[in-house]
Scaffold this motif. Structure first.
Motif, short mmCIF file in Angstrom:
data_model
loop_
_atom_site.label_atom_id
_atom_site.label_comp_id
_atom_site.label_asym_id
_atom_site.label_seq_id
_atom_site.Cartn_x
_atom_site.Cartn_y
_atom_site.Cartn_z
N ASP A 23 0.91 -1.20 -0.23
CA ASP A 23 -0.11 0.14 0.20
C ASP A 23 0.83 1.30 0.02
O ASP A 23 0.61 2.19 0.96
CB ASP A 23 -0.81 0.07 1.10
N ILE A 24 1.71 1.18 -1.03
CA ILE A 24 2.76 2.49 -0.87
C ILE A 24 2.28 3.61 -1.77
O ILE A 24 1.65 3.08 -2.76
CB ILE A 24 4.23 2.11 -1.54
N ASP A 25 2.10 4.86 -1.35
CA ASP A 25 1.76 5.91 -2.09
C ASP A 25 2.84 6.57 -2.79
O ASP A 25 2.43 7.25 -3.85
CB ASP A 25 1.19 6.91 -1.19
N ILE A 26 3.91 6.59 -2.30
CA ILE A 26 4.90 7.48 -2.76
C ILE A 26 6.31 6.32 -2.75
O ILE A 26 6.65 6.11 -1.41
CB ILE A 26 5.31 8.64 -2.19
N ALA A 27 7.04 6.06 -3.85
CA ALA A 27 8.32 5.46 -3.63
C ALA A 27 9.34 6.44 -4.06
O ALA A 27 9.43 6.97 -5.25
CB ALA A 27 8.31 4.29 -4.43
N VAL A 28 10.65 6.58 -3.24
CA VAL A 28 11.50 7.42 -3.62
C VAL A 28 12.59 6.44 -3.84
O VAL A 28 13.34 5.72 -2.80
CB VAL A 28 11.96 8.47 -2.67
N PHE A 29 13.45 6.26 -5.12
CA PHE A 29 14.44 5.71 -5.34
C PHE A 29 15.81 6.47 -5.28
O PHE A 29 15.69 7.55 -6.11
CB PHE A 29 14.61 5.12 -6.51
N LEU A 41 10.75 -1.59 -12.46
CA LEU A 41 9.57 -0.83 -12.02
C LEU A 41 8.46 -1.52 -11.37
O LEU A 41 7.64 -1.47 -10.44
CB LEU A 41 9.50 0.54 -12.82
N GLU A 42 8.06 -2.67 -12.54
CA GLU A 42 6.89 -3.36 -12.32
C GLU A 42 6.79 -3.98 -10.96
O GLU A 42 5.69 -4.25 -10.45
CB GLU A 42 6.58 -4.36 -13.70
N CYS A 43 7.83 -4.80 -10.59
CA CYS A 43 8.07 -5.34 -9.31
C CYS A 43 7.62 -4.27 -8.28
O CYS A 43 6.78 -4.75 -7.30
CB CYS A 43 9.35 -5.78 -9.11
N PHE A 44 8.21 -3.10 -8.17
CA PHE A 44 7.63 -2.20 -7.06
C PHE A 44 6.28 -1.75 -7.34
O PHE A 44 5.72 -1.41 -5.97
CB PHE A 44 8.64 -0.97 -7.31
N LEU A 45 5.76 -1.64 -8.37
CA LEU A 45 4.45 -1.24 -8.52
C LEU A 45 3.52 -2.14 -8.21
O LEU A 45 2.38 -1.77 -7.52
CB LEU A 45 4.25 -0.95 -10.06
N THR A 46 3.90 -3.40 -7.71
CA THR A 46 2.90 -4.32 -7.01
C THR A 46 2.65 -4.05 -5.86
O THR A 46 1.79 -4.60 -5.21
CB THR A 46 3.48 -5.94 -7.37
N HIS A 47 3.49 -3.34 -5.00
CA HIS A 47 3.58 -2.93 -3.74
C HIS A 47 2.95 -1.62 -3.63
O HIS A 47 2.65 -1.13 -2.41
CB HIS A 47 4.99 -2.94 -3.06
N CYS A 48 2.41 -1.10 -4.63
CA CYS A 48 2.02 0.46 -4.46
C CYS A 48 0.51 0.39 -4.60
O CYS A 48 -0.11 -0.70 -5.19
CB CYS A 48 2.51 1.01 -5.66
N ASP A 69 -0.86 5.30 -15.24
CA ASP A 69 -1.45 5.10 -14.02
C ASP A 69 -0.54 5.34 -12.78
O ASP A 69 -0.87 4.94 -11.81
CB ASP A 69 -1.99 3.73 -13.81
N LEU A 70 0.38 6.20 -12.95
CA LEU A 70 1.40 6.77 -12.13
C LEU A 70 1.80 8.04 -12.36
O LEU A 70 1.94 8.38 -13.54
CB LEU A 70 2.60 5.66 -11.76
N THR A 71 2.50 8.89 -11.29
CA THR A 71 3.19 9.90 -11.61
C THR A 71 4.66 9.61 -11.28
O THR A 71 5.08 9.07 -10.47
CB THR A 71 3.10 11.12 -10.41
N TYR A 72 5.40 9.90 -12.60
CA TYR A 72 6.78 9.43 -12.55
C TYR A 72 7.66 10.90 -12.40
O TYR A 72 7.56 11.83 -13.53
CB TYR A 72 7.34 8.53 -13.77
N TRP A 73 8.54 10.93 -11.76
CA TRP A 73 9.60 12.20 -11.62
C TRP A 73 10.95 11.59 -11.38
O TRP A 73 11.30 10.75 -10.71
CB TRP A 73 9.10 12.62 -10.47
N GLN A 74 11.90 12.36 -12.36
CA GLN A 74 13.22 11.89 -12.46
C GLN A 74 14.13 12.91 -12.47
O GLN A 74 13.86 14.24 -12.94
CB GLN A 74 13.48 11.07 -13.68
#
Length: 75
Positions: A23-29, A41-48, A69-74
């Motif tokens: 149930d992650i809302d924001i992930a910071v790498f 990234l797909e692996c991490f999205l399963t936790h979001c 289906d996500l906001t991606y910032w880099q």
């Protein structure tokens, strides 16, 4: 609240196993660990949750295509 995961600093930083992240809302790498690149990234999205925010400071997933289906910032 927040959680920290680092495949190389588990004990030193009191990190949680990746399997415990849900149930992650924001992930910071922050660091471009090859382990994360290999997982993709797909692996991490399963936790979001739906429509997460991904902040990719380390440039791990710079070659991904824009996903609606996500906001991606880099940096």
């Amino acid at each position: 609240s927040y959680r920290v995961h680092d495949p190389f600093m588990q004990k030193e930083m009191n990190c949680q196993p990746l399997e415990d992240f849900n149930d992650i809302d924001i992930a910071v790498f922050l660091v471009k660990h090859q382990v994360y690149v290999d997982l993709g990234l797909e692996c991490f999205l399963t936790h979001c949750r739906k429509n997460p925010i991904i902040m990719d400071v380390g440039g791990l997933f710079k070659d991904i295509k824009k996903l609606s289906d996500l906001t991606y910032w880099q940096l």
